[in-house]
Design an enzyme around this catalytic site. Structure first.
Site, PDB file in Angstrom:
ATOM      1  N   LYS A   1      37.392  23.996  61.851  1.00 46.70           N
ATOM      2  CA  LYS A   1      36.005  24.170  62.366  1.00 46.70           C
ATOM      3  C   LYS A   1      36.180  24.872  63.803  1.00 46.70           C
ATOM      4  CE  LYS A   1      32.543  22.493  61.329  1.00 46.70           C
ATOM      5  NZ  LYS A   1      31.612  23.095  60.512  1.00 46.70           N
TER       6      LYS A   1
ATOM      7  N   TYR B   1      41.378  19.889  59.390  1.00 48.98           N
ATOM      8  CA  TYR B   1      39.824  19.929  59.503  1.00 48.98           C
ATOM      9  C   TYR B   1      39.164  20.563  60.534  1.00 48.98           C
ATOM     10  CZ  TYR B   1      35.173  18.180  60.128  1.00 48.98           C
ATOM     11  OH  TYR B   1      33.616  18.046  60.601  1.00 48.98           O
TER      12      TYR B   1
ATOM     13  N   THR C   1      31.600  20.017  65.062  1.00 47.39           N
ATOM     14  CA  THR C   1      31.984  18.707  65.331  1.00 47.39           C
ATOM     15  C   THR C   1      32.742  18.443  66.622  1.00 47.39           C
ATOM     16  OG1 THR C   1      33.634  17.199  64.424  1.00 47.39           O
ATOM     17  CG2 THR C   1      34.002  19.326  63.854  1.00 47.39           C
ATOM     18  N   ASP C   2      32.470  17.205  67.045  1.00 48.78           N
ATOM     19  CA  ASP C   2      33.187  17.130  68.627  1.00 48.78           C
ATOM     20  C   ASP C   2      34.700  16.986  68.191  1.00 48.78           C
ATOM     21  OD1 ASP C   2      33.518  14.667  66.918  1.00 48.78           O
ATOM     22  OD2 ASP C   2      32.831  13.580  68.449  1.00 48.78           O
ATOM     23  N   GLU C   3      35.260  17.004  66.783  1.00 45.05           N
ATOM     24  CA  GLU C   3      36.850  17.041  66.697  1.00 45.05           C
ATOM     25  C   GLU C   3      37.266  17.881  67.168  1.00 45.05           C
ATOM     26  OE1 GLU C   3      37.766  14.957  62.937  1.00 45.05           O
ATOM     27  OE2 GLU C   3      35.738  14.121  62.916  1.00 45.05           O
TER      28      GLU C   3
END
Ligand code: NAD
Ligand code: TYD
Length: 376
Positions: free
Chosen positions: A170, A166, A140-142
């Site tokens: 990741k 989260y 993810t870009d997060e």
């Protein structure tokens, strides 16, 4: 565009009963019907066997119910199926749940990914059960943290700065995948993608939650002042990006995938209210199916409630997709208008699917999170 670097034949798709994994499995068997697709999924609250209806009887398809942490099971399936490509979607994926209970995120996203890497290393590098292999990690870009309004978008070289349990989990998994390439020579690619929307998305995430709550006249909760920005991509465009990474990506490389489609949450909720209002006006049967919906009278926006902000809420995500465009020849096919229309149509046509996923645990989550009963 990069030449073809890998020819997948036999895929293990972890998390294939979840939102993006299920879309991937449908897409893959449609576009590569001669290939094998084995889905491994633990069927957590976010996984639905029914999301794979329609491909379950395809001769190339197999479903295995199991946890990615169960190394013996993963090894048995990979050996038996002579898997040459592992596409890793399985994860705990909801930021709000990670804030309330981070442990499951560490267990699946970090330890589960590491368990898969160990099996992959054993079978592909030590026992050489296939001639070629690829581990594609879906991320993810997060992991890059939060941008201000003036910051340039995230590129593949942006420093990691995850802010939620989260995104931290990741980020850890991304590092493990990278390390298995550098240390052991495992053939890996990683994609970091922006927010997805589309069919089969569990209605705890913003877009399906708002859609269904408009239909049932439930509150539309907007966190904080609604100014937080996300880059939204239609799920099939993410799937197409992963396909490019698998075929044309170079081992050890990371590719950012995004829609260059930034919207703040307030505007998205307004847009969904307006789209449904227009649809109700055009299709009188909708008012019969959803008699309580304020979309009948153009008053859907009245349902909006500004609620307490998410702790540590990232302000803005945006993707610089230059590398995937130039190296992989990747470009999204859907505009936001066409992708949202497809999504709304899919939910209206699949009431059986979302009624089934709104079970007791979903009701409990809605009550904990928003203090309101869910749509039903
Ligand atoms: P999801 O929550 O809808 O689905 C996750 C799936 O993984 C479910 O089917 C669940 O049953 C399964 N699963 C969970 N734990 C498991 C375990 N221990 N063993 C086996 N299966 C398990 O998630 P999603 O939105 O489809 O996201 C898929 C992947 O894409 C995730 O890795 C996520 O980080 C990443 N991603 C998601 C988005 C997004 O907008 N949804 C954006 C970028 C990246
Ligand atoms: P979400 O769909 O949970 O994705 P993510 O947190 O991974 O970006 O949320 C998207 C945005 O919408 C995020 O800024 C939080 C916000 N949001 C709301 O304002 N209200 C809601 O009820 C939800 C679920 C999200």
């Amino acid at each position: 565009m990069n030449p073809i670097n890998h020819h997948p034949q036999r895929l293990l798709v972890t998390g294939g009963a979840g939102f993006i994994g299920a879309n991937f499995a449908h897409y893959w068997l449609h576009h590569h019907p001669e290939q094998r697709v084995v889905v491994l999924d633990a069927l957590t609250y976010a996984g639905n066997r029914s999301s794979l209806d329609g491909i379950s009887d395809h001769p190339g398809f197999r479903f295995v119910h199991g946890d990615i942490n169960h190394a013996d099971l993963v090894e048995e399936v990979m050996r038996e199926e002579r898997i040459d490509t592992l596409v890793h979607f399985a994860a705990e994926s909801h930021v709000d749940r990670s804030i309330l209970g981070p442990d499951a995120f560490l267990q699946t996203n970090i330890l589960g990914t590491h368990s898969l890497l160990k099996v992959a290393r054993r079978l592909w590098l030590e026992q050489r059960i296939t001639e070629h292999h690829r581990f594609h990690h879906v991320s993810t870009d997060e992991v890059y943290g939060s941008l201000t309004a003036d910051d340039p978008p995230f590129s593949e070289t942006t420093a990691y700065a995850p802010n939620s349990p989260y995104s931290a989990s990741k980020a850890a998994s991304d590092h493990l995948v990278r390390a298995y390439h550098h240390t052991y020579g495992l053939q890996v690619t990683t994609s970091n993608c922006s927010n997805n929307y589309g069919p089969y998305q569990f209605p705890e995430k913003l877009i399906p939650l708002v859609l269904l709550n408009i239909l049932y006249a439930k509150p539309l909760p907007i966190y904080g002042d609604g100014s937080n920005i996300r880059d939204w991509l239609y799920v099939d465009d993410h799937v197409r990006g992963i396909e490019r990474c698998i075929y044309r990506g170079s081992s050890g490389e990371v590719y950012n995938i995004g829609g260059e489609n930034e919207w703040n949450n307030r505007d998205i909720v307004h847009l969904l209210c307006d789209e449904l209002t227009a649809l109700f006006a055009a299709e009188p049967t909708l008012a019969e199916r959803f008699p309580d919906s304020p979309a009948r009278s153009g008053e859907a926006r009245e349902l909006i409630r500004y609620v307490k902000d998410r702790p540590g809420h990232d302000q803005r995500y945006a993707i610089d997709a230059r590398k995937s465009r130039e190296v992989l020849g990747y470009a999204p096919a859907e505009s936001f208008a066409s992708g949202l229309r497809r999504t709304i149509r899919w939910y209206l046509d699949h009431e059986v699917w979302w009624q089934a996923v709104m079970d007791g645990s979903y009701q409990q989550w809605m009550a904990t999170q928003y203090g309101v009963a869910a749509s039903s």
